[in-house]
Design an enzyme around this catalytic site. Sequence first.
Site, PDB file in Angstrom:
ATOM      1  N   SER A  28       0.821  -1.211   0.000  1.00  0.00           N
ATOM      2  CA  SER A  28       0.000   0.000   0.000  1.00  0.00           C
ATOM      3  C   SER A  28       0.857   1.263   0.000  1.00  0.00           C
ATOM      4  CB  SER A  28      -0.927  -0.010   1.217  1.00  0.00           C
ATOM      5  OG  SER A  28      -1.666   1.188   1.296  1.00  0.00           O
ATOM      6  N   HIS A 108       6.882   4.508   9.747  1.00  0.00           N
ATOM      7  CA  HIS A 108       6.366   4.332  11.109  1.00  0.00           C
ATOM      8  C   HIS A 108       7.557   3.968  11.975  1.00  0.00           C
ATOM      9  CE1 HIS A 108       3.908   3.329  14.482  1.00  0.00           C
ATOM     10  NE2 HIS A 108       3.911   2.021  14.300  1.00  0.00           N
TER      11      HIS A 108
END
Length: 340
Positions: A28, A108
Amino acid sequence: MAVQMEYEKDVKVPALDGKKIAVIGYGSQGHAHSQNLRDTGHDVIIGVRPGKSFDKAKEDGFDTYTVAEATKLADVIMILAPDEIQQELYEAEIAPNLEAGNAVGFAHGFNIHFEFIKVPADVDVFMCAPKGPGHLVRRTFEEGFGVPALYAVYQDATGNAKDIAMDWCKGIGAARVGLLETTYKEETEEDLFGEQAVLCGGLTALIETGFEVLTEAGYAPELAYFEVLHEMKLIVDLIYEGGFKKMRQSISNTAEFGDYVSGPRVITEQVKENMKAVLADIQNGKFANDFVNDYKAGRPKLTAYREEAANLEIEKVGAELRKAMPFVGQNDDDAFKIYN
């Protein structure tokens, strides 16, 4: 502490110019970052293990390599594989091929903050974390704007890590709409808390509990579904567009009065204490260790949780109702099968 929004005009140094960029992973986020960076003129290659993602990257026109090969060729390496596989991927294929002066990025902070990955001191470590899923990062870029992003520096070996982070954010379109500087600690802990206590865990538990209260009181499951789940999007869209104020201006006086009277009866001080306990487990690393250990054991807990969730009555009722509502989006079986 107040933070200041930054934009394209604030990205002063074209730090990615002349650099070979390797995006590790083509899921993604991976497909969005790589395509956006290519469209802004950067030299991007893909590093991914053989499989559907490898084939898709080649189909999309990228020079595609193994992770080890891509790392060896690149100056800047962005790791966009799933959190749970990053450590083994890094140790086996990335770390042996890093050179002094390279930069390693993440979307992240999980593996860096909790020290599952330790990057050599002579390598930069930065972050560009778009606040949206990959398909939106790509779609909004193509529409001429973008998704806001957080950026951070964990390790600045060369003195250029912040410039690289900001230029990466610019390259994917995030600086068109706004950047916020953060730290790996802040991004990781806040992101996990938001997911667990509010956006995913808290919200689904609230919806499911509301559904149970209504159906256990004898109300039709189909009607309960509409009241506690289907209408959620309508309310969230209003909050997204204009905060609580716009939502409350848009609902009836009856609904607004009930909001003020009953909301605090549901989200009590005890719930707040429970949220603090969730945050504590994130801060002390318990959640991270539980998640990684479950993955290493073959995901027995995650598999059991998924099976239990799939068998909830609200899921079965919703699946049937959505068949009659094509306007709500894709069919359940096809939803979000984007660059898997």
